[in-house]
Design a protein around this motif. Structure first.
Motif, PDB file in Angstrom:
ATOM      1  N   HIS A 266      -0.437  60.948 -32.403  1.00 62.11           N
ATOM      2  CA  HIS A 266      -1.492  61.626 -33.153  1.00 62.11           C
ATOM      3  C   HIS A 266      -1.388  63.116 -32.876  1.00 62.11           C
ATOM      4  CE1 HIS A 266      -5.639  62.933 -34.019  1.00 62.11           C
ATOM      5  NE2 HIS A 266      -5.618  61.968 -34.906  1.00 62.11           N
TER       6      HIS A 266
ATOM      7  N   SER B 272      -3.492  64.981 -31.679  1.00 61.68           N
ATOM      8  CA  SER B 272      -4.147  65.259 -30.400  1.00 61.68           C
ATOM      9  C   SER B 272      -3.369  64.708 -29.215  1.00 61.68           C
ATOM     10  CB  SER B 272      -5.553  64.647 -30.380  1.00 61.68           C
ATOM     11  OG  SER B 272      -6.328  65.154 -31.428  1.00 61.68           O
TER      12      SER B 272
ATOM     13  N   ASP C 272     -10.356  61.168 -36.650  1.00 55.95           N
ATOM     14  CA  ASP C 272     -10.441  62.621 -36.500  1.00 55.95           C
ATOM     15  C   ASP C 272     -11.860  63.146 -36.644  1.00 55.95           C
ATOM     16  OD1 ASP C 272      -7.693  62.919 -36.051  1.00 55.95           O
ATOM     17  OD2 ASP C 272      -7.298  62.901 -38.205  1.00 55.95           O
TER      18      ASP C 272
END
Length: 182
Positions: free
Chosen positions: A37, A39, A131
């Protein structure tokens, strides 16, 4: 009755596995997705419970997204939808829960619609995107093109493709995003 599926993510490294089980008064879908991802690494275990009419009653997520812990509890009853105990306004008319990070939740929508070949349905869902960590309405349409395929559109995401369905009801091919491997 139960059904199992494992997918490989196509747009980035990742896997997802899900089990759908019949339960007294409904069904339980549970699984876990692990993927790269923006992040960082993500691992999310998930559940969706539906009643005998295949309408969502509860959902849950737990895991991590990069360095952040993910824990969400989703409830739907006669008062509407709640995310972590907080009402989600404007979604009361929706009966399906869809997680934006897995192809698994589509099986519940497909079962509930039970479209015959040639049939079409507009189906908005309560959509949880990792998200934003909020429940929003996601308009979708399904058109059953053959016994094992549906034309799918979600214009606000945007995504459109011909979904291929496995004999157990799970999505076999989600072009560009997921592919069934077991």
């Amino acid at each position: 009755m139960s059904a199992f599926a494992v997918w490989e993510r196509l747009d980035r490294p990742g896997r997802d596995a899900a089990l759908l089980e019949a339960r007294a008064g409904g069904w339980l879908l549970r699984g876990a997705a692990a993927f790269d991802h923006e992040s960082g690494s993500a691992v999310v275990a998930y559940e969706v419970e539906v009643n005998a009419r295949l309408e969502t009653t509860r959902g849950a997520l737990s895991g991590f997204l990069g360095d952040a812990t993910v824990r969400r509890e989703i409830l739907r009853d006669d008062r509407g939808w709640r995310l972590d105990g907080v009402p989600a306004p404007g979604l009361r008319h929706l009966v399906d829960l869809d997680y934006g990070f897995t192809p698994a939740t589509n099986v519940l929508q497909l079962m509930r619609m039970a479209l015959a070949p040639g049939g079409k349905a507009e189906l908005s869902v309560a959509w949880l995107d990792l998200d934003s960590a909020t429940l929003t309405e996601l308009p979708q349409s399904y058109e059953r093109r053959a016994d094992a395929s549906y034309w799918y559109e979600a214009p606000t995401v945007p995504y459109r493709a011909l979904l291929e369905i496995a004999p157990n009801g799970f999505v076999r091919s989600y072009p560009g995003l997921w592919r069934l491997v077991a």
